[in-house]
Design an enzyme around this catalytic site. Structure first.
Site, mmCIF file in Angstrom:
data_model
loop_
_atom_site.group_PDB
_atom_site.id
_atom_site.type_symbol
_atom_site.label_atom_id
_atom_site.label_comp_id
_atom_site.label_asym_id
_atom_site.label_seq_id
_atom_site.Cartn_x
_atom_site.Cartn_y
_atom_site.Cartn_z
ATOM 1 N N ARG A 63 0.759 -1.094 -0.067
ATOM 2 C CA ARG A 63 -0.009 -0.068 -0.002
ATOM 3 C C ARG A 63 0.882 1.168 0.329
ATOM 4 N NH1 ARG A 63 -5.245 -0.909 1.561
ATOM 5 N NH2 ARG A 63 -5.311 1.243 2.366
ATOM 6 N N TRP B 181 2.278 5.980 2.018
ATOM 7 C CA TRP B 181 2.592 6.508 0.495
ATOM 8 C C TRP B 181 2.084 8.036 0.633
ATOM 9 C CZ3 TRP B 181 3.406 4.930 -4.319
ATOM 10 C CH2 TRP B 181 3.004 5.530 -5.325
ATOM 11 N N ASN C 242 -4.238 7.194 7.362
ATOM 12 C CA ASN C 242 -4.327 6.992 5.859
ATOM 13 C C ASN C 242 -5.594 7.851 5.126
ATOM 14 O OD1 ASN C 242 -4.355 5.915 3.365
ATOM 15 N ND2 ASN C 242 -5.739 4.097 3.753
ATOM 16 N N GLU D 253 -3.675 3.153 -26.375
ATOM 17 C CA GLU D 253 -3.390 2.792 -25.302
ATOM 18 C C GLU D 253 -3.952 1.384 -25.192
ATOM 19 O OE1 GLU D 253 -1.838 3.229 -22.875
ATOM 20 O OE2 GLU D 253 -2.856 2.208 -21.098
ATOM 21 N N LYS E 165 -1.907 -1.952 -23.876
ATOM 22 C CA LYS E 165 -2.224 -2.990 -22.791
ATOM 23 C C LYS E 165 -2.405 -4.631 -23.187
ATOM 24 C CE LYS E 165 -1.931 -1.242 -20.000
ATOM 25 N NZ LYS E 165 -1.222 0.217 -20.160
ATOM 26 N N LYS F 12 8.140 -2.298 -13.766
ATOM 27 C CA LYS F 12 7.141 -1.322 -13.661
ATOM 28 C C LYS F 12 7.775 0.175 -13.570
ATOM 29 C CE LYS F 12 3.391 0.769 -12.598
ATOM 30 N NZ LYS F 12 2.404 0.376 -13.393
HETATM 31 C C1 AGP Z 1 2.610 0.845 -19.194
HETATM 32 O O1 AGP Z 1 1.320 0.127 -19.162
HETATM 33 C C2 AGP Z 1 3.863 0.413 -19.337
HETATM 34 N N1 AGP Z 1 3.977 -0.128 -18.174
HETATM 35 C C3 AGP Z 1 4.663 1.688 -19.573
HETATM 36 O O2 AGP Z 1 4.618 1.880 -20.895
HETATM 37 C C4 AGP Z 1 4.817 2.683 -18.661
HETATM 38 O O3 AGP Z 1 3.836 3.309 -19.097
HETATM 39 C C5 AGP Z 1 6.077 3.617 -19.156
HETATM 40 O O4 AGP Z 1 7.463 2.755 -18.744
HETATM 41 C C6 AGP Z 1 6.230 4.779 -18.393
HETATM 42 O O5 AGP Z 1 6.345 4.803 -17.131
HETATM 43 P P1 AGP Z 1 6.172 6.038 -16.203
HETATM 44 O O6 AGP Z 1 4.819 6.447 -16.491
HETATM 45 O O7 AGP Z 1 6.503 5.593 -14.995
HETATM 46 O O8 AGP Z 1 7.169 7.285 -16.826
#
Ligand code: AGP
Length: 614
Positions: free
Chosen positions: A27, A75, A101, A487, A491, A609
């Site tokens: 979280r 957070w 929170n 987008e 995905k 990520k």
């Molecule tokens: C999106 O689903 C991806 N994981 C990837 O394109 C991401 O949006 C991109 O790496 C940019 O990341 P940021 O928004 O943290 O800069």
């Protein structure tokens, strides 16, 4: 969002709280802290930046005795991640400690009022204001802690889940919630308190979920007492937990991605909160208002981003150009940084990044600043690198996004860009007051509208079975729906590993239409907007060539439903607000197709990520 844990009983308070914080680290992990009341009535507060493990290191050699305790993993929303801003916060007289929170929208007003009564503050947080207010009321009214908490919460505007302990009552915790979750675990002569049940499910499965605006008096050896803000005793509904720990961390969802898709009504509410006010009459993005002179005299805005954030950036172009009449260029940060860009102090660069750590976007920011441009950041992670590197900015406030495929951050970014464009248009008067109020009213309805769109999930899950084994997809849209098409394609690609391409629908006739056949499904985003007649003919062109079509249409559509193979209907919205609505079915479609293919949707192969390298 943050994680809260509390405990009263004869168990090892420190161990129970620290283990509980580890269970809640998903979280938020900016900082962590713990407050313990010793049997002798001493209040010890320990806190540290970063993950819970840092707090454990800090607590070595410390007095960890206690019969009651509260703990928090943060957070950040108000106040950057730091030891000073970490929770627990304590009152000036050192008698009370609090963890929280949520966000208190009127904390500045409360803080100014308390300062006039001589209160001093050591952090930038809204939470410290709340504990000082509770102490002020307790001393002024010479009342019990629970009464002081209740009176203080009546003055609070915003969301809270809190736990408060006091030095003089080592067996008691006062808890309360509004818009943020809090659950009480009922053990044998012991009580647990947490943001969700994961911290105590191994000790007890009996629990009570606090309801809106309820307070709880949690005291070892005493029956649990639950009160309303009006001091009425509430009925206590005990629940027996059935879920596993891992399921509980995901809020009962099988994956973080699905949880985050379904969080969007709440995350959009958090994103909007305090920014669309007076019933929609005013849109106030502080970062824009504080720098409005720069936006008014800007000759151009350049938006830099990567991936999903770049798709949000493209929508930003349509929104800002459409509402503010300022020329906007959108650049992939990775291209921008090596394109020898031409910028000067009359340019504004907007950098969009969920993580705030994307290397290419950071590099683009540094180049833009060197060339004298004013740089504005839109991020989700408070205190991350990009907000530190920019001249000003706005946080999207959607809470930690754990799933690698961005969902709630995308809709949060688009919402902030919409509010940014309206904020500028409000001052430039490129939108009338009536237009702004109309948009504001619709923005306030978006969380509920998204809730309605999410009801399509079962239909989309069934639909996904038909398309799971397609090898290629086309996603088509025009105007505001074109970035949504891009987008949607991303995905699908990144979690199902099916090749998918987003395209401006009108571009099909310039080559890609050669791809259309029964093996190539097309997802066409076709809401009832000013380009509707045009998109209808694009749908007909695809159909005429034997393509299979999934169309996202506005409720009540009678034309495309007779052409497409499947239609998913979404509520009617002003054109500029449709992307937030039409992107949701595409998130769900990609999720279910990927699940059907047995893919790891939360951690897709080859991806991270946050891309902190080139
Ligand atoms: C999106 O689903 C991806 N994981 C990837 O394109 C991401 O949006 C991109 O790496 C940019 O990341 P940021 O928004 O943290 O800069």
């Amino acid at each position: 969002m943050c994680g809260i844990v509390g405990y009263v009983g004869d168990g090892n308070v420190y161990d129970i709280l620290i283990k509980g914080l580890h269970r809640l680290e998903y979280r938020g992990y900016d900082s962590a802290g713990i407050a313990l009341v010793t049997p002798e009535g001493k209040l010890n507060v320990y806190k540290a930046m970063g993950k819970v493990s840092n707090l454990e290191g800090f607590c070595k050699e410390k007095d960890l005795s206690g019969k009651a305790g509260i703990a928090h993993t943060r957070w950040a929303t108000h106040g950057e991640p730091s030891d000073c801003n970490a929770h627990p916060h304590y009152s000036e007289d050192g008698n009370l400690a609090i963890v929280h929170n949520g966000t208190i929208e009127n904390y500045k007003v409360l803080k100014d009022a308390l300062a006039q009564h001589g209160c001093t503050f050591h952090s930038e947080t809204d939470t410290e204001v709340l504990v000082q207010l509770i102490e002020y009321i307790k001393l002024k009214n010479n009342c019990e802690l629970v009464d002081a908490v209740r009176e203080a919460l009546k003055q609070v505007v915003g969301a809270y889940a809190i736990a408060v302990i006091e030095k003089n009552n080592p067996d008691r915790i006062i808890a309360a919630r509004k818009s943020s979750p809090l659950v009480i675990g009922i053990g044998d002569n012991e009580y647990f308190l947490a943001s969700d049940a994961t911290p105590f499910v191994e000790y007890t499965k009996e629990c009570v979920y606090l309801k809106e605006e309820e307070l709880a008096v949690i005291e070892k050896g005493e029956p649990l007492k639950i009160l309303t803000l009006e001091n009425q005793e509430s009925k206590i509904d005990v629940t027996t937990l059935q879920m596993s720990i891992s399921q509980l961390e995901k809020g009962g969802y099988p994956h973080f991605m699905l949880k985050e898709i379904f969080e969007q009504p709440n995350t959009l509410l958090d994103c909007i909160r305090g920014r669309v006010v007076a019933g929609g009459k005013h849109v106030v993005l502080n970062g824009v208002i504080d720098n409005i002179d720069k936006f008014l005299k800007a000759k151009r805005i350049v938006i830099v981003a990567c991936g999903t954030s770049w798709h949000a950036a493209l929508l930003g172009k349509y929104l800002i150009q459409g509402m503010c009449r300022i020329p906007v260029e959108v650049e992939y940060a990775s291209e921008f940084r090596y394109s020898d860009p031409v910028l000067d102090e009359q340019d504004i660069v907007i950098a969009i990044s969920q993580s705030g750590e994307t290397a290419d976007t950071l590099a683009a920011i540094q180049i833009a600043r060197k060339m004298g441009a004013f740089v504005y950041g839109i991020s989700n992670v408070v205190g991350s690198s990009i907000p530190r590197e920019t001249d000003s900015g706005t946080y999207i406030h959607v809470g930690p996004e754990i799933g690698v495929a961005s969902t709630k951050a995308f809709t949060g970014q688009v919402m902030v860009l919409t509010m940014l464009a309206i904020s500028i248009a409000q001052v430039k008067e490129t939108l009338s007051k009536e237009q702004i109020e109309e948009l504001g009213k619709h923005i306030l309805k978006i969380p509920k509208t998204v809730e309605k769109v999410l009801k399509l999930a079962d239909k989309i899950e069934r639909l996904s079975l038909i398309y799971t084994y397609a090898r290629n997809f086309l996603y088509l849209g025009r105007g505001y729906s074109y970035p949504v098409a891009l987008e949607g394609a991303l995905k699908l690609k990144e979690i199902s590993y099916i090749h998918a391409e987003g395209y401006p629908a009108a571009e099909m006739k310039h080559g890609p239409i050669a791809l259309i056949d029964a093996e190539m499904p097309s997802v066409i985003i076709a809401p009832n907007d000013h380009l509707y007649e045009k998109i209808v003919s694009n749908v007909q062109q695809v159909k005429a060539r034997g393509g299979s079509i999934i169309a996202i249409v506005t409720e009540g559509d009678t034309v495309i439903r007779n052409i497409a193979d499947h239609v998913l209907e979404v509520p009617d919205m002003p054109e500029c607000l449709t992307p937030i609505i039409t992107s949701i079915p595409l998130q769900l479609l990609s999720y279910y197709i990927a699940i059907n293919k047995g893919k790891d949707v939360d951690m897709p192969r080859n991806l991270a990520k946050s891309v902190t390298v080139e």
